[in-house]
Design a protein around this motif. Structure first.
Motif, mmCIF file in Angstrom:
data_model
loop_
_atom_site.group_PDB
_atom_site.id
_atom_site.type_symbol
_atom_site.label_atom_id
_atom_site.label_comp_id
_atom_site.label_asym_id
_atom_site.label_seq_id
_atom_site.Cartn_x
_atom_site.Cartn_y
_atom_site.Cartn_z
ATOM 1 N N ALA A 56 0.833 -1.210 0.000
ATOM 2 C CA ALA A 56 0.000 0.000 0.000
ATOM 3 C C ALA A 56 0.867 1.260 0.000
ATOM 4 O O ALA A 56 0.479 2.288 -0.537
ATOM 5 N N ALA A 57 2.064 1.150 0.601
ATOM 6 C CA ALA A 57 2.981 2.302 0.646
ATOM 7 C C ALA A 57 3.804 2.416 -0.632
ATOM 8 O O ALA A 57 4.620 3.328 -0.776
ATOM 9 N N GLY A 58 3.595 1.460 -1.571
ATOM 10 C CA GLY A 58 4.302 1.512 -2.847
ATOM 11 C C GLY A 58 5.741 1.049 -2.778
ATOM 12 O O GLY A 58 6.551 1.357 -3.651
ATOM 13 N N VAL A 59 6.078 0.284 -1.724
ATOM 14 C CA VAL A 59 7.470 -0.136 -1.526
ATOM 15 C C VAL A 59 7.773 -1.449 -2.242
ATOM 16 O O VAL A 59 8.890 -1.683 -2.674
ATOM 17 N N PHE A 77 9.925 -0.447 6.874
ATOM 18 C CA PHE A 77 8.888 -0.711 7.875
ATOM 19 C C PHE A 77 8.696 0.484 8.803
ATOM 20 O O PHE A 77 7.570 0.867 9.114
ATOM 21 N N LEU A 78 9.803 1.082 9.233
ATOM 22 C CA LEU A 78 9.704 2.174 10.211
ATOM 23 C C LEU A 78 9.138 3.445 9.585
ATOM 24 O O LEU A 78 8.755 4.367 10.305
ATOM 25 N N GLN A 79 9.077 3.494 8.238
ATOM 26 C CA GLN A 79 8.506 4.671 7.577
ATOM 27 C C GLN A 79 7.106 4.411 7.020
ATOM 28 O O GLN A 79 6.573 5.227 6.266
ATOM 29 N N LEU A 80 6.513 3.288 7.393
ATOM 30 C CA LEU A 80 5.153 3.001 6.910
ATOM 31 C C LEU A 80 4.197 4.124 7.307
ATOM 32 O O LEU A 80 4.202 4.572 8.455
ATOM 33 N N PRO A 81 3.357 4.585 6.383
ATOM 34 C CA PRO A 81 2.419 5.666 6.710
ATOM 35 C C PRO A 81 1.348 5.237 7.715
ATOM 36 O O PRO A 81 0.741 6.086 8.367
#
Length: 261
Positions: A56-59, A77-81
């Motif tokens: 979903a975050a486009g990663v 992971f630590l920057q997931l919205p």
């Protein structure tokens, strides 16, 4: 002494875990073995849920993640919205299917415990928490940071609850939770709301540490008055699920003073 310090709360927990495969027992905490097949489902659907959050975050386009991705993709992971400062991985429209599958596996574990007769309500949905073992002062200085010694009662939760914790993935041992049993005579005046967990930090000096480390494949029953804090000692990411149950039995220390929310 188990009989005099929170004896009624300990006796209530005894009734709930009686007949379960209890592997470690403290007055305000119990460790219970989960069936291997049920734990494997929990871990599998937790990976799917995390993969869907990354998609979903486009990663990534991956449907499933190998567990080592918690190490190799730490920054992603630590920057997931959908990750909150206190580590909640929030369900959103994009990951709702995977969240429901994970939630079903948690419900199955609860159902297998067979403790419905002792529980009045379950607070749903369950929460998924991802915590990194590295301390970041900006996060740890927040009023209700989980690395501060606390009971969730200080943040408005009822004292008449038992926290169910299900560590699932990652560095469970190093980035675990430390538990302490407060002195009941001292704690009696601290069953109230606080504006910052630090206000209750002095309770540690009269509290008894529980000599226990988190393990995968177990569920932890923690009385709401067990003081605890997230341990961050430079370990890796760990992921767990937790939910709250309200026992049918009420004891005097469940009640907050009048005027408390």
């Amino acid at each position: 002494d188990m009989d005099t310090n929170f004896g009624d709360r300990s006796a209530r927990l005894d009734k709930i875990v009686a007949g379960l495969p209890v592997t470690r027992r403290f007055p305000l905490l119990a460790e219970v073995k989960i069936e291997d097949s049920l734990f494997e489902k929990l871990a599998y659907f937790t990976k799917l849920y995390l993969a869907s959050s990354l998609r979903a975050a486009g990663v990534t386009d991956e449907r499933e993640l190998p567990e080592e991705s918690l190490v190799t993709r730490r920054e992603d992971f630590l920057q997931l919205p959908n990750l909150t400062p206190n580590g909640l991985v929030m369900p959103k429209r994009d990951n709702m299917v995977e969240f429901n599958l994970l939630h079903r596996s948690i419900s199955e574990i609860f159902s297998k415990l067979g403790i419905d007769d002792y529980v009045e309500r379950i607070r749903m949905p369950a929460m998924v928490r991802m915590v990194d073992g590295t301390r970041i002062e900006e996060k740890e200085s927040r009023p209700f940071a989980s690395t501060k010694l606390h009971t969730d009662v200080w943040n408005g939760d009822p004292a008449r609850e038992i926290l169910m914790l299900l560590p699932a993935l990652g560095d469970i041992q190093n980035t675990g939770i430390e538990f302490f049993e407060p002195n009941e005579a001292v704690m009696r005046d601290w069953i109230k709301d606080l504006s910052d967990y630090n206000a209750g930090a002095h309770l540690l000096s009269s509290a008894k540490p529980y000599d226990i480390e988190w393990r995968a494949g177990y569920i932890y029953f923690a009385d709401q008055l067990a003081l605890h804090r997230t341990r961050k000692t430079g370990g890796g990411i760990r992921v767990c699920s937790d939910y709250l149950v309200v026992p049918r039995e009420e004891v005097p220390s469940d009640r907050k003073p009048d005027g408390e929310r």
